[in-house]
Design an enzyme around this catalytic site. Sequence first.
Site, mmCIF file in Angstrom:
data_model
loop_
_atom_site.group_PDB
_atom_site.id
_atom_site.type_symbol
_atom_site.label_atom_id
_atom_site.label_comp_id
_atom_site.label_asym_id
_atom_site.label_seq_id
_atom_site.Cartn_x
_atom_site.Cartn_y
_atom_site.Cartn_z
ATOM 1 N N LEU A 83 0.819 -1.216 0.000
ATOM 2 C CA LEU A 83 0.000 0.000 0.000
ATOM 3 C C LEU A 83 0.850 1.262 0.000
ATOM 4 C CD1 LEU A 83 -2.786 -1.135 2.495
ATOM 5 C CD2 LEU A 83 -2.685 -1.417 0.010
ATOM 6 N N HIS A 84 0.317 2.298 -0.650
ATOM 7 C CA HIS A 84 0.997 3.592 -0.733
ATOM 8 C C HIS A 84 -0.024 4.696 -0.430
ATOM 9 C CE1 HIS A 84 -1.057 3.746 -4.569
ATOM 10 N NE2 HIS A 84 -0.387 2.695 -5.015
ATOM 11 N N HIS A 140 -3.584 4.417 -1.811
ATOM 12 C CA HIS A 140 -4.492 3.541 -1.058
ATOM 13 C C HIS A 140 -4.933 4.219 0.248
ATOM 14 C CE1 HIS A 140 -1.887 0.509 -3.287
ATOM 15 N NE2 HIS A 140 -3.094 0.240 -3.748
ATOM 16 N N GLN A 195 -6.209 -12.862 -11.551
ATOM 17 C CA GLN A 195 -6.179 -11.683 -12.425
ATOM 18 C C GLN A 195 -4.811 -11.426 -13.026
ATOM 19 O OE1 GLN A 195 -7.340 -8.913 -9.157
ATOM 20 N NE2 GLN A 195 -5.928 -7.489 -10.145
ATOM 21 N N LYS A 252 -7.634 5.479 -10.772
ATOM 22 C CA LYS A 252 -6.378 5.056 -11.413
ATOM 23 C C LYS A 252 -6.638 3.852 -12.328
ATOM 24 C CE LYS A 252 -1.853 3.790 -11.519
ATOM 25 N NZ LYS A 252 -1.936 2.372 -11.641
HETATM 26 P P1 AMP Z 1 -4.247 -2.220 -6.096
HETATM 27 O O1 AMP Z 1 -4.106 -2.991 -4.841
HETATM 28 O O2 AMP Z 1 -3.110 -1.252 -6.297
HETATM 29 O O3 AMP Z 1 -4.551 -3.044 -7.290
HETATM 30 O O4 AMP Z 1 -5.495 -1.277 -5.943
HETATM 31 C C1 AMP Z 1 -6.391 -1.245 -4.866
HETATM 32 C C2 AMP Z 1 -7.271 -0.022 -5.043
HETATM 33 O O5 AMP Z 1 -6.468 1.143 -4.938
HETATM 34 C C3 AMP Z 1 -7.924 0.047 -6.438
HETATM 35 O O6 AMP Z 1 -9.260 0.532 -6.289
HETATM 36 C C4 AMP Z 1 -7.045 1.022 -7.180
HETATM 37 O O7 AMP Z 1 -7.709 1.702 -8.226
HETATM 38 C C5 AMP Z 1 -6.681 1.982 -6.052
HETATM 39 N N1 AMP Z 1 -5.460 2.743 -6.359
HETATM 40 C C6 AMP Z 1 -4.240 2.245 -6.707
HETATM 41 N N2 AMP Z 1 -3.367 3.253 -6.951
HETATM 42 C C7 AMP Z 1 -4.068 4.416 -6.772
HETATM 43 C C8 AMP Z 1 -3.741 5.789 -6.886
HETATM 44 N N3 AMP Z 1 -2.530 6.216 -7.249
HETATM 45 N N4 AMP Z 1 -4.712 6.703 -6.616
HETATM 46 C C9 AMP Z 1 -5.964 6.310 -6.264
HETATM 47 N N5 AMP Z 1 -6.325 5.013 -6.135
HETATM 48 C C10 AMP Z 1 -5.407 4.080 -6.382
#
Ligand code: AMP
Length: 281
Positions: free
Chosen positions: A26-27, A30, A59, A150
Site C-alpha cells: 500500500l501507498h 491507497h 487476475q 487510477k
Molecule cells: P491495487 O491494490 O493497487 O490493485 O489497488 C487497490 C485499489 O487502490 C484500487 O481501487 C485502485 O484503483 C486503487 N489505487 C491504486 N493506486 C491508486 C492511486 N494512485 N490513486 C488512487 N487510487 C489508487
Amino acid sequence: MAEALLVHTAADLPAGSIFVPTMGALHAGHAALVRRAAEIARERGSPAVMVSIFVNPTQFNDPADLARYPRTLDADRALCSKAGATHVWAPSVEEIYPPAAPLPEPRLPAVATAPGLEDGKRPGHFRGVYLVVKRLFDLVRPAAAVFGEKDWQQLALVRAMIEQERLAIDIVGHETIREPDGLAMSSRNVFLSAAERDAALTISRALRFAARCSTVGEAELLMWGMLERAGLEPEYAVIRDAATLAPLSPSTRRSTRALRGLIACRAGKTRLIDNMAWSAR
Ligand code: AMP
C-alpha cells in the site's frame, strides 16, 4: 491511533462495513481511499472500515508478475490503521477460491471487453477481477466500497457488475493520487530504475498535453508519439467515452459528454497505466 484488527477469516468480519479492496503493497493512493472510506463510515454511522489485502492469482496472466508482486503486510496494516481502518482482512487463497468448488464463469459486462484496452493486452484479467470482487463482496457484505480512478476500466467494470448482479453496494470512485511530479502512484513503481521512472513521467504529461488537441485523432497520435520518444513501449494511448469506453472516430471533437484519455505502456519490464479526463484546462 487504534490499531486495525487483523482478521484472517471472513467469519470474523462485521457486515455493513465501508470496504476498500486492495492487493497490498500500500501507498499514499491507497491511504487516501481508506481515509475516504473512514469519512463515509462516520457520515453513515457505520462501525467498520475494512481493507482487504489479497494478491489475486486469477487476475494475473503472467506468472512472473504474480511472483514478484510486492508483499508488505506489516507496513500495510500500519498504513491502514493510520488512515482510519478498523479491520484489515488478509484471506488465504483457499478462502477466496475453495479448492472443492469449481470457479463460476462470469458473464463479463461490455465495458470489460471494450476493444483495444486492457482485455486485448491482458486476456483473462477482468475475468479474474470480476471473480475476486464478487467473492470479496459476498464474504464482506459491505454497505459501500471505494475504488480508485487510477484503474478506470476496473472501476467501470465494478459499477457494471453491481448492476448486473443487483447488489445493494454503493460504489465510490476516488481520484488518482499522484507523486508531486505527476506520476500516478502504483505498487509497481518500486520496480522502476531511475531512468525508467524519469521516462514514466511522460505518461501523465502526455495525458495533460492531449487536452490541447482539438480532435481525438490528434490527441491519440500526440500521446503515442510522446511515449515512444521517451523510450516507453505504448500498448494503447486512446481517448474513449468515459462511461462505455467505446472507441471514437478520430475526427471527434470535445463535446458535452465525458471523454477520457487512457494509456498503458511498458517502462522496461514494468507495465504502467494512467488516465485523465480529456478536457481543455
Ligand atoms: P491495487 O491494490 O493497487 O490493485 O489497488 C487497490 C485499489 O487502490 C484500487 O481501487 C485502485 O484503483 C486503487 N489505487 C491504486 N493506486 C491508486 C492511486 N494512485 N490513486 C488512487 N487510487 C489508487
